[in-house]
Design a protein around this motif. Structure first.
Motif, PDB file in Angstrom:
ATOM      1  N   GLY A  21       0.818  -1.218   0.000  1.00  0.00           N
ATOM      2  CA  GLY A  21       0.000   0.000   0.000  1.00  0.00           C
ATOM      3  C   GLY A  21       0.840   1.252   0.000  1.00  0.00           C
ATOM      4  N   GLU A  22       1.905   1.255   0.782  1.00  0.00           N
ATOM      5  CA  GLU A  22       2.798   2.422   0.824  1.00  0.00           C
ATOM      6  C   GLU A  22       3.529   2.608  -0.499  1.00  0.00           C
ATOM      7  OE1 GLU A  22       5.020   1.411   4.290  1.00  0.00           O
ATOM      8  OE2 GLU A  22       3.750   2.639   5.592  1.00  0.00           O
ATOM      9  N   ARG A  23       3.900   1.493  -1.132  1.00  0.00           N
ATOM     10  CA  ARG A  23       4.552   1.603  -2.446  1.00  0.00           C
ATOM     11  C   ARG A  23       3.594   2.163  -3.496  1.00  0.00           C
ATOM     12  NH1 ARG A  23       6.941  -4.244  -2.780  1.00  0.00           N
ATOM     13  NH2 ARG A  23       6.121  -4.454  -0.707  1.00  0.00           N
ATOM     14  N   ILE A  24       2.345   1.676  -3.472  1.00  0.00           N
ATOM     15  CA  ILE A  24       1.341   2.195  -4.407  1.00  0.00           C
ATOM     16  C   ILE A  24       1.087   3.672  -4.124  1.00  0.00           C
ATOM     17  CG2 ILE A  24      -1.085   2.039  -5.107  1.00  0.00           C
ATOM     18  CD1 ILE A  24      -0.859  -1.007  -4.592  1.00  0.00           C
ATOM     19  N   GLY A  25       1.004   4.024  -2.840  1.00  0.00           N
ATOM     20  CA  GLY A  25       0.827   5.421  -2.464  1.00  0.00           C
ATOM     21  C   GLY A  25       1.951   6.300  -2.978  1.00  0.00           C
ATOM     22  N   THR A  26       3.175   5.782  -2.935  1.00  0.00           N
ATOM     23  CA  THR A  26       4.323   6.535  -3.443  1.00  0.00           C
ATOM     24  C   THR A  26       4.192   6.768  -4.948  1.00  0.00           C
ATOM     25  OG1 THR A  26       5.694   5.544  -1.725  1.00  0.00           O
ATOM     26  CG2 THR A  26       6.846   6.570  -3.563  1.00  0.00           C
ATOM     27  N   TYR A  27       3.726   5.751  -5.687  1.00  0.00           N
ATOM     28  CA  TYR A  27       3.484   5.943  -7.123  1.00  0.00           C
ATOM     29  C   TYR A  27       2.475   7.061  -7.362  1.00  0.00           C
ATOM     30  CZ  TYR A  27       5.992   1.863  -8.882  1.00  0.00           C
ATOM     31  OH  TYR A  27       6.963   0.972  -9.234  1.00  0.00           O
ATOM     32  N   PHE A  28       1.406   7.065  -6.565  1.00  0.00           N
ATOM     33  CA  PHE A  28       0.387   8.088  -6.762  1.00  0.00           C
ATOM     34  C   PHE A  28       0.881   9.472  -6.356  1.00  0.00           C
ATOM     35  CE2 PHE A  28      -2.563   4.590  -7.419  1.00  0.00           C
ATOM     36  CZ  PHE A  28      -3.302   5.099  -8.478  1.00  0.00           C
ATOM     37  N   MET A  29       1.858   9.557  -5.451  1.00  0.00           N
ATOM     38  CA  MET A  29       2.486  10.851  -5.150  1.00  0.00           C
ATOM     39  C   MET A  29       3.225  11.365  -6.383  1.00  0.00           C
ATOM     40  SD  MET A  29       4.114  11.231  -1.408  1.00  0.00           S
ATOM     41  CE  MET A  29       4.300   9.593  -0.740  1.00  0.00           C
ATOM     42  N   ILE A  30       3.903  10.456  -7.056  1.00  0.00           N
ATOM     43  CA  ILE A  30       4.620  10.833  -8.287  1.00  0.00           C
ATOM     44  C   ILE A  30       3.614  11.266  -9.352  1.00  0.00           C
ATOM     45  CG2 ILE A  30       6.089   9.947 -10.156  1.00  0.00           C
ATOM     46  CD1 ILE A  30       7.344   8.060  -7.982  1.00  0.00           C
ATOM     47  N   VAL A  31       2.522  10.510  -9.498  1.00  0.00           N
ATOM     48  CA  VAL A  31       1.472  10.863 -10.462  1.00  0.00           C
ATOM     49  C   VAL A  31       0.893  12.231 -10.124  1.00  0.00           C
ATOM     50  CG1 VAL A  31      -0.833  10.227 -11.286  1.00  0.00           C
ATOM     51  CG2 VAL A  31       0.921   8.477 -11.056  1.00  0.00           C
ATOM     52  N   CYS A  32       0.682  12.501  -8.841  1.00  0.00           N
ATOM     53  CA  CYS A  32       0.161  13.787  -8.382  1.00  0.00           C
ATOM     54  C   CYS A  32       1.084  14.922  -8.821  1.00  0.00           C
ATOM     55  CB  CYS A  32       0.013  13.761  -6.860  1.00  0.00           C
ATOM     56  SG  CYS A  32      -0.663  15.252  -6.141  1.00  0.00           S
ATOM     57  N   ALA A  33       2.386  14.738  -8.620  1.00  0.00           N
ATOM     58  CA  ALA A  33       3.362  15.760  -9.017  1.00  0.00           C
ATOM     59  C   ALA A  33       3.357  15.968 -10.534  1.00  0.00           C
ATOM     60  CB  ALA A  33       4.753  15.371  -8.536  1.00  0.00           C
ATOM     61  N   ILE A  34       3.260  14.871 -11.287  1.00  0.00           N
ATOM     62  CA  ILE A  34       3.231  14.972 -12.758  1.00  0.00           C
ATOM     63  C   ILE A  34       2.002  15.747 -13.213  1.00  0.00           C
ATOM     64  CG2 ILE A  34       2.936  13.625 -14.887  1.00  0.00           C
ATOM     65  CD1 ILE A  34       4.742  11.465 -13.524  1.00  0.00           C
ATOM     66  N   PHE A  35       0.826  15.429 -12.641  1.00  0.00           N
ATOM     67  CA  PHE A  35      -0.389  16.155 -13.030  1.00  0.00           C
ATOM     68  C   PHE A  35      -0.325  17.628 -12.628  1.00  0.00           C
ATOM     69  CE2 PHE A  35      -2.770  12.081 -13.605  1.00  0.00           C
ATOM     70  CZ  PHE A  35      -3.211  12.353 -14.897  1.00  0.00           C
ATOM     71  N   PHE A  36       0.325  17.930 -11.504  1.00  0.00           N
ATOM     72  CA  PHE A  36       0.461  19.329 -11.102  1.00  0.00           C
ATOM     73  C   PHE A  36       1.311  20.096 -12.106  1.00  0.00           C
ATOM     74  CE2 PHE A  36       2.529  22.821  -8.870  1.00  0.00           C
ATOM     75  CZ  PHE A  36       1.414  23.512  -8.435  1.00  0.00           C
ATOM     76  N   ILE A  37       2.424  19.493 -12.520  1.00  0.00           N
ATOM     77  CA  ILE A  37       3.296  20.135 -13.515  1.00  0.00           C
ATOM     78  C   ILE A  37       2.548  20.302 -14.836  1.00  0.00           C
ATOM     79  CG2 ILE A  37       5.397  19.810 -14.894  1.00  0.00           C
ATOM     80  CD1 ILE A  37       6.562  18.397 -12.324  1.00  0.00           C
ATOM     81  N   LEU A  38       1.808  19.264 -15.254  1.00  0.00           N
ATOM     82  CA  LEU A  38       1.000  19.355 -16.479  1.00  0.00           C
ATOM     83  C   LEU A  38      -0.034  20.478 -16.393  1.00  0.00           C
ATOM     84  CD1 LEU A  38       0.177  15.714 -17.610  1.00  0.00           C
ATOM     85  CD2 LEU A  38       1.206  17.507 -18.984  1.00  0.00           C
ATOM     86  N   THR A  39      -0.675  20.603 -15.236  1.00  0.00           N
ATOM     87  CA  THR A  39      -1.675  21.660 -15.046  1.00  0.00           C
ATOM     88  C   THR A  39      -1.063  23.029 -15.278  1.00  0.00           C
ATOM     89  OG1 THR A  39      -2.886  20.317 -13.445  1.00  0.00           O
ATOM     90  CG2 THR A  39      -3.293  22.675 -13.398  1.00  0.00           C
TER      91      THR A  39
END
Length: 195
Positions: A21-39
Motif C-alpha cells: 500500500g505504501e509503495r502504491i501510495g508513493t506511485y500516486f504521489m509521483i502521479v500527483c506531481a506529474i499532473f500538477f506540472i502538467l496543469t
C-alpha cells in the motif's frame, strides 16, 4: 528498462517503503506531481490563445481536468498510505467526488470542441425572453459575476462575458433579453436588452 528509482520502490528492505500500500501510495504521489506540472504547463499555454476564445477556453478546461487529477492522485495516496479507516473512507469519498468533477469538465471540453465550427462560422442559437432566474458566481473577493441565466427552455452560461451583478440588476433584470449562445456548450456569446 525501468529507471532505478522505480526498482527501488519494490525493494522490501527499504525502511521508508515497507508495505505494498505504501509503495502504491508513493506511485500516486509521483502521479500527483506529474499532473500538477502538467496543469501549470497547460494553463500557461492557454494564454498564447487569448485571441481565439474557444481554443483558450478548451485549453483552460483541460488544465482544470488535470488539476482535478492532482486531487484524485493526492487522495488515492492518502487511501494507500494511511492506516486509519476514517481517513481511508474520507479519501475514497473525496476521490469519487473529484473524479465526478473531472468527468463533468471532460464533457464540457467535448461540448466546446463540438461548438468550434459554429463559433468560427458565427452560427449561434438565439433566445429572446425574460429569464426565470439568474445565478451568480461566488468569488472569494471582488464583484459577483453572472454565472448562469435560466430561461424556460434553456440555461445559458454567461461567466465568460464578465457581467457584474450590480450592472445586471440595474440594467437587465426583469427585462426581455436577447441572448446568443453556442448550441452544444450553451456558452453565451452576447447578451443585450431586446428592443
Amino acid at each position: 528498462m525501468k529507471p532505478k528509482f522505480i526498482d527501488r520502490l519494490f525493494i522490501s528492505n527499504n525502511d521508508n517503503v515497507k508495505t505494498l500500500g505504501e509503495r502504491i501510495g508513493t506511485y500516486f504521489m509521483i502521479v500527483c506531481a506529474i499532473f500538477f506540472i502538467l496543469t501549470v504547463i497547460i494553463y500557461a499555454i492557454s494564454f498564447f490563445f487569448k485571441n481565439d476564445w474557444i481554443v483558450h477556453e478548451m485549453i483552460q478546461l483541460i488544465s482544470g481536468v488535470c488539476f482535478t487529477f492532482v486531487f484524485c492522485s493526492a487522495f488515492i495516496t492518502l487511501i494507500f498510505m494511511t492506516h486509519n479507516w476514517i481517513w481511508k473512507l474520507t479519501g475514497v469519498l473525496v476521490t469519487l467526488a473529484v473524479f465526478y468533477t473531472a468527468t463533468t469538465l471532460m464533457v464540457d471540453v467535448r461540448m466546446i470542441y463540438k461548438d468550434k465550427i459554429a463559433y468560427e462560422n458565427k452560427q449561434f442559437e438565439k433566445i429572446v425572453g425574460i429569464p426565470n432566474d439568474v445565478e451568480y458566481d461566488h468569488p472569494e473577493s471582488g464583484q459577483k459575476m453572472v454565472y448562469k441565466i435560466m430561461f424556460e427552455d434553456v440555461t445559458v452560461e454567461a461567466l465568460n462575458l464578465w457581467i457584474r451583478q450590480d450592472y445586471f440588476e440595474k440594467n437587465m433584470k426583469g427585462k426581455r433579453l436577447e441572448v446568443l449562445y453556442l448550441p452544444n456548450s450553451h456558452y453565451a456569446i452576447d447578451i443585450h436588452v431586446a428592443d
